[in-house]
Design an enzyme around this catalytic site. Structure first.
Site, PDB file in Angstrom:
ATOM      1  N   GLY A  72       0.822  -1.219   0.000  1.00  0.00           N
ATOM      2  CA  GLY A  72       0.000   0.000   0.000  1.00  0.00           C
ATOM      3  C   GLY A  72       0.851   1.262   0.000  1.00  0.00           C
ATOM      4  O   GLY A  72       2.078   1.214   0.076  1.00  0.00           O
ATOM      5  N   ILE A  89      -1.772  -6.936  10.420  1.00  0.00           N
ATOM      6  CA  ILE A  89      -2.881  -7.770  10.931  1.00  0.00           C
ATOM      7  C   ILE A  89      -2.349  -9.030  11.621  1.00  0.00           C
ATOM      8  O   ILE A  89      -3.102  -9.734  12.279  1.00  0.00           O
ATOM      9  CB  ILE A  89      -3.918  -8.145   9.845  1.00  0.00           C
ATOM     10  CG1 ILE A  89      -3.256  -8.850   8.659  1.00  0.00           C
ATOM     11  CG2 ILE A  89      -4.713  -6.929   9.398  1.00  0.00           C
ATOM     12  CD1 ILE A  89      -4.261  -9.508   7.720  1.00  0.00           C
ATOM     13  N   ALA A 116      -6.970  -6.099   3.861  1.00  0.00           N
ATOM     14  CA  ALA A 116      -5.551  -6.490   3.919  1.00  0.00           C
ATOM     15  C   ALA A 116      -5.379  -7.947   3.505  1.00  0.00           C
ATOM     16  O   ALA A 116      -6.025  -8.840   4.048  1.00  0.00           O
ATOM     17  CB  ALA A 116      -5.012  -6.285   5.331  1.00  0.00           C
ATOM     18  N   TYR A 145      -4.124 -18.607  -3.713  1.00  0.00           N
ATOM     19  CA  TYR A 145      -4.768 -17.325  -3.393  1.00  0.00           C
ATOM     20  C   TYR A 145      -6.265 -17.537  -3.145  1.00  0.00           C
ATOM     21  O   TYR A 145      -6.815 -17.119  -2.118  1.00  0.00           O
ATOM     22  CB  TYR A 145      -4.536 -16.330  -4.542  1.00  0.00           C
ATOM     23  CG  TYR A 145      -5.383 -15.080  -4.462  1.00  0.00           C
ATOM     24  CD1 TYR A 145      -5.357 -14.264  -3.333  1.00  0.00           C
ATOM     25  CD2 TYR A 145      -6.225 -14.715  -5.525  1.00  0.00           C
ATOM     26  CE1 TYR A 145      -6.148 -13.117  -3.259  1.00  0.00           C
ATOM     27  CE2 TYR A 145      -7.002 -13.579  -5.465  1.00  0.00           C
ATOM     28  CZ  TYR A 145      -6.973 -12.783  -4.326  1.00  0.00           C
ATOM     29  OH  TYR A 145      -7.753 -11.665  -4.256  1.00  0.00           O
ATOM     30  N   PHE A 182     -14.283  -9.016  -9.008  1.00  0.00           N
ATOM     31  CA  PHE A 182     -13.581  -9.569 -10.155  1.00  0.00           C
ATOM     32  C   PHE A 182     -12.393  -8.638 -10.434  1.00  0.00           C
ATOM     33  O   PHE A 182     -11.646  -8.372  -9.513  1.00  0.00           O
ATOM     34  CB  PHE A 182     -14.591  -9.813 -11.283  1.00  0.00           C
ATOM     35  CG  PHE A 182     -15.437 -11.030 -10.929  1.00  0.00           C
ATOM     36  CD1 PHE A 182     -16.177 -11.064  -9.748  1.00  0.00           C
ATOM     37  CD2 PHE A 182     -15.407 -12.177 -11.674  1.00  0.00           C
ATOM     38  CE1 PHE A 182     -16.881 -12.205  -9.344  1.00  0.00           C
ATOM     39  CE2 PHE A 182     -16.117 -13.326 -11.294  1.00  0.00           C
ATOM     40  CZ  PHE A 182     -16.844 -13.334 -10.137  1.00  0.00           C
ATOM     41  N   ASN A 183     -12.190  -8.090 -11.596  1.00  0.00           N
ATOM     42  CA  ASN A 183     -10.966  -7.308 -11.791  1.00  0.00           C
ATOM     43  C   ASN A 183     -11.186  -5.844 -11.465  1.00  0.00           C
ATOM     44  O   ASN A 183     -11.787  -5.108 -12.250  1.00  0.00           O
ATOM     45  CB  ASN A 183     -10.464  -7.473 -13.226  1.00  0.00           C
ATOM     46  CG  ASN A 183      -9.840  -8.839 -13.424  1.00  0.00           C
ATOM     47  OD1 ASN A 183     -10.477  -9.855 -13.147  1.00  0.00           O
ATOM     48  ND2 ASN A 183      -8.601  -8.879 -13.845  1.00  0.00           N
ATOM     49  N   HIS A 207      -1.248  -6.806 -12.535  1.00  0.00           N
ATOM     50  CA  HIS A 207      -2.569  -6.584 -13.122  1.00  0.00           C
ATOM     51  C   HIS A 207      -2.431  -6.003 -14.536  1.00  0.00           C
ATOM     52  O   HIS A 207      -1.553  -5.176 -14.788  1.00  0.00           O
ATOM     53  CB  HIS A 207      -3.390  -5.644 -12.231  1.00  0.00           C
ATOM     54  CG  HIS A 207      -3.708  -6.242 -10.885  1.00  0.00           C
ATOM     55  ND1 HIS A 207      -2.792  -6.270  -9.862  1.00  0.00           N
ATOM     56  CD2 HIS A 207      -4.821  -6.864 -10.414  1.00  0.00           C
ATOM     57  CE1 HIS A 207      -3.344  -6.877  -8.812  1.00  0.00           C
ATOM     58  NE2 HIS A 207      -4.563  -7.242  -9.119  1.00  0.00           N
ATOM     59  N   ASP A 232      -4.646 -19.946 -14.423  1.00  0.00           N
ATOM     60  CA  ASP A 232      -5.531 -19.007 -15.131  1.00  0.00           C
ATOM     61  C   ASP A 232      -6.721 -19.754 -15.727  1.00  0.00           C
ATOM     62  O   ASP A 232      -6.531 -20.767 -16.407  1.00  0.00           O
ATOM     63  CB  ASP A 232      -4.785 -18.334 -16.292  1.00  0.00           C
ATOM     64  CG  ASP A 232      -4.011 -17.111 -15.857  1.00  0.00           C
ATOM     65  OD1 ASP A 232      -4.291 -16.583 -14.771  1.00  0.00           O
ATOM     66  OD2 ASP A 232      -3.117 -16.689 -16.617  1.00  0.00           O
TER      67      ASP A 232
HETATM   68  N1  LIG Z   1      -7.469  -5.878  -7.188  1.00  0.00           N
HETATM   69  C1  LIG Z   1      -8.364  -6.794  -7.568  1.00  0.00           C
HETATM   70  O1  LIG Z   1      -8.661  -6.925  -8.768  1.00  0.00           O
HETATM   71  C2  LIG Z   1      -9.045  -7.671  -6.542  1.00  0.00           C
HETATM   72  C3  LIG Z   1      -9.996  -8.603  -6.994  1.00  0.00           C
HETATM   73  C4  LIG Z   1     -10.647  -9.403  -6.060  1.00  0.00           C
HETATM   74  C5  LIG Z   1     -10.368  -9.277  -4.713  1.00  0.00           C
HETATM   75  N2  LIG Z   1      -9.424  -8.382  -4.304  1.00  0.00           N
HETATM   76  C6  LIG Z   1      -9.143  -8.290  -2.862  1.00  0.00           C
HETATM   77  O2  LIG Z   1      -9.226  -6.924  -2.496  1.00  0.00           O
HETATM   78  C7  LIG Z   1      -8.328  -6.625  -1.430  1.00  0.00           C
HETATM   79  C8  LIG Z   1      -7.493  -5.431  -1.816  1.00  0.00           C
HETATM   80  O3  LIG Z   1      -6.785  -5.713  -3.022  1.00  0.00           O
HETATM   81  P1  LIG Z   1      -5.921  -4.598  -3.745  1.00  0.00           P
HETATM   82  O4  LIG Z   1      -5.951  -4.877  -5.189  1.00  0.00           O
HETATM   83  O5  LIG Z   1      -6.304  -3.264  -3.249  1.00  0.00           O
HETATM   84  O6  LIG Z   1      -4.465  -5.002  -3.230  1.00  0.00           O
HETATM   85  P2  LIG Z   1      -3.345  -4.055  -2.616  1.00  0.00           P
HETATM   86  O7  LIG Z   1      -2.109  -4.917  -2.580  1.00  0.00           O
HETATM   87  O8  LIG Z   1      -3.284  -2.773  -3.332  1.00  0.00           O
HETATM   88  O9  LIG Z   1      -3.878  -3.803  -1.150  1.00  0.00           O
HETATM   89  C9  LIG Z   1      -3.663  -4.693  -0.072  1.00  0.00           C
HETATM   90  C10 LIG Z   1      -3.308  -3.849   1.132  1.00  0.00           C
HETATM   91  O10 LIG Z   1      -3.125  -4.692   2.271  1.00  0.00           O
HETATM   92  C11 LIG Z   1      -1.947  -4.297   2.960  1.00  0.00           C
HETATM   93  N3  LIG Z   1      -1.450  -5.460   3.690  1.00  0.00           N
HETATM   94  C12 LIG Z   1      -0.967  -6.618   3.178  1.00  0.00           C
HETATM   95  N4  LIG Z   1      -0.600  -7.438   4.189  1.00  0.00           N
HETATM   96  C13 LIG Z   1      -0.887  -6.790   5.340  1.00  0.00           C
HETATM   97  C14 LIG Z   1      -0.728  -7.122   6.705  1.00  0.00           C
HETATM   98  N5  LIG Z   1      -0.190  -8.295   7.083  1.00  0.00           N
HETATM   99  N6  LIG Z   1      -1.110  -6.232   7.637  1.00  0.00           N
HETATM  100  C15 LIG Z   1      -1.647  -5.027   7.278  1.00  0.00           C
HETATM  101  N7  LIG Z   1      -1.805  -4.648   5.992  1.00  0.00           N
HETATM  102  C16 LIG Z   1      -1.420  -5.536   5.034  1.00  0.00           C
HETATM  103  C17 LIG Z   1      -1.006  -3.812   1.868  1.00  0.00           C
HETATM  104  O11 LIG Z   1       0.014  -2.960   2.327  1.00  0.00           O
HETATM  105  C18 LIG Z   1      -1.988  -3.093   0.951  1.00  0.00           C
HETATM  106  O12 LIG Z   1      -2.151  -1.745   1.300  1.00  0.00           O
HETATM  107  C19 LIG Z   1      -7.536  -7.908  -1.185  1.00  0.00           C
HETATM  108  O13 LIG Z   1      -8.123  -8.564  -0.094  1.00  0.00           O
HETATM  109  C20 LIG Z   1      -7.755  -8.714  -2.461  1.00  0.00           C
HETATM  110  O14 LIG Z   1      -7.685 -10.099  -2.189  1.00  0.00           O
HETATM  111  C21 LIG Z   1      -8.753  -7.575  -5.190  1.00  0.00           C
END
Ligand SMILES: NC(=O)c1ccc[n+]([C@@H]2O[C@H](COP(=O)([O-])OP(=O)(O)OC[C@H]3O[C@@H](n4cnc5c(N)ncnc54)[C@H](O)[C@@H]3O)[C@@H](O)[C@H]2O)c1
Length: 337
Positions: A36, A51, A73, A140, A168-169, A188, A283
């Site tokens: 992040g 966390i 997270a 995952y 989704f995406n 991505h 995939d």
């Molecule tokens: N981006 C997508 O297309 C997508 C699709 C489906 C689900 N998701 C889910 O959405 C959520 C966010 O995804 P994103 O794309 O924003 O990813 P991202 O990597 O941008 O965000 C994840 C955040 O979690 C923080 N993080 C990771 N491990 C941590 C820990 N141990 N303690 C505290 N903070 C921690 C990271 O620093 C980051 O800010 C995730 O749970 C992901 O599985 C994302």
């Protein structure tokens, strides 16, 4: 209500945090900044924490008088999860258990969980509905589905209210060009394409040109982060203790990798070099979600329903922030890389 956004400095989490702040919630991000960005979070709204640190989680929930958790997270890269499953089980499962234990200890009754299309069986008919079979094919997805089951079990035992938002995406950027997708290690498609456009990468890799799809490349369902954030806000507004729900957050249709490349090329005004290589493990050919339940039950309506506008907002971000939050260029005039 005070809301704790774990992972609130990430791409999706920060968009949702900013949205609920605008809608009158008091909210803080709790993030270890592993992927992040500090600058993605409004001033004074970031608590740097992990966390995996249960004491710090409890302290934060107590100090901030948290009433609900939005749990973003996670580690979220499919290829990384295949290479290093242990880290994914630790963060995505044990980390979620810590969040739940801290919630119980601090009497926090509500949780919204960022789940994913990767929890579904890829053999199911498309579009996927919330009752499609969940049978993940990659670590995952397995860890995210395990986290869902953990939340369900805690909810039954302790009366929590939960909502799983299976998206989704996630794609696009804030329409004002101030916030967008910025990770040091990117996997991505849209940011990778614009990484080529801004000269950060030489060319794009396309994994497989022989999938059973009209142009041979994988098809995915793209949802703008503004629309994702709206889904979170609606789910938060309607969540109550004892409630257990799941919603897909998708568009009901998909775009192939080549269609996304084409949409990006139209926006930037030049072609993107790419190389087609072997398919990548884990995939599926096609992943599309039906958003009907979210639309009917919560009145969710997408504002960004065209791929072209999604990639326009993403390009507005990437062309002005070629190195993510670290640098920015003037917004003036179109930038053709
Ligand atoms: N981006 C997508 O297309 C997508 C699709 C489906 C689900 N998701 C889910 O959405 C959520 C966010 O995804 P994103 O794309 O924003 O990813 P991202 O990597 O941008 O965000 C994840 C955040 O979690 C923080 N993080 C990771 N491990 C941590 C820990 N141990 N303690 C505290 N903070 C921690 C990271 O620093 C980051 O800010 C995730 O749970 C992901 O599985 C994302």
């Amino acid at each position: 209500m005070n809301v704790l956004c774990t992972g609130g400095a990430g791409y999706v989490g920060s968009a949702c945090l900013r949205r609920i702040l605008r809608f009158g919630y008091d909210a803080v991000a709790y993030d270890n900044l592993s992927t992040g960005n500090r600058a993605a979070v409004p001033d004074g709204r970031l608590i740097v924490g992990d966390i995996l640190d249960r004491d710090a989680l409890e302290r934060t929930m107590r100090d901030c008088r948290i009433g609900a958790v939005m749990h973003f997270a996670a580690l979220a890269s499919v290829p990384d999860s295949i290479a290093d499953p242990g880290s994914y089980w630790l963060t995505n499962v044990i980390g979620t258990k810590n969040v739940l234990d801290a919630m119980i200890e601090c009497d926090v009754p509500l949780i919204l969980f960022s789940s994913t299309a990767a929890t579904y069986a890829f053999t199911s008919d498309m579009p996927l509905t919330e009752s499609s079979l969940q049978d993940p094919h990659v670590p995952y997805g397995t860890t995210k589905l395990t986290a869902e089951r953990l939340i369900h079990d805690y909810a039954r035992a302790y009366g929590l209210g939960y909502t799983f938002l299976r998206y989704f995406n996630a794609s696009g950027a804030d329409p004002d060009g101030t916030h967008g997708e910025a990770r040091a290690a990117e996997s991505h498609l849209i940011p990778l394409i614009f990484g080529v456009a801004t000269g950060r990468r030489e060319k794009l890799t396309v994994y497989g040109g022989d999938w059973p799809t009209p142009d041979g490349t994988c098809i995915r369902d793209y949802v703008h982060t503004t629309d994702l954030a709206a889904a979170h806000q609606l789910a938060l507004e309607t969540l109550e203790p004892g409630m257990g729900r799941a919603y897909n957050v998708g568009s009901g249709s998909g775009s192939s990798v080549l269609e996304v490349i084409g949409a990006c090329e139209s926006v930037i005004g030049r072609s993107i070099p790419y190389e087609v290589v072997e398919r990548r493990p884990g995939d599926p050919a096609v992943l599309i979600a039906s958003p009907s339940k979210l639309e009917q039950e919560l009145g969710w309506k997408r504002r960004y329903d065209r791929l072209s506008t999604i990639v326009e907002t993403a390009w507005a971000w990437h062309r002005t922030h070629p190195d993510g939050y670290a640098t920015s260029r003037s917004m003036a005039g179109p930038l053709h890389a």
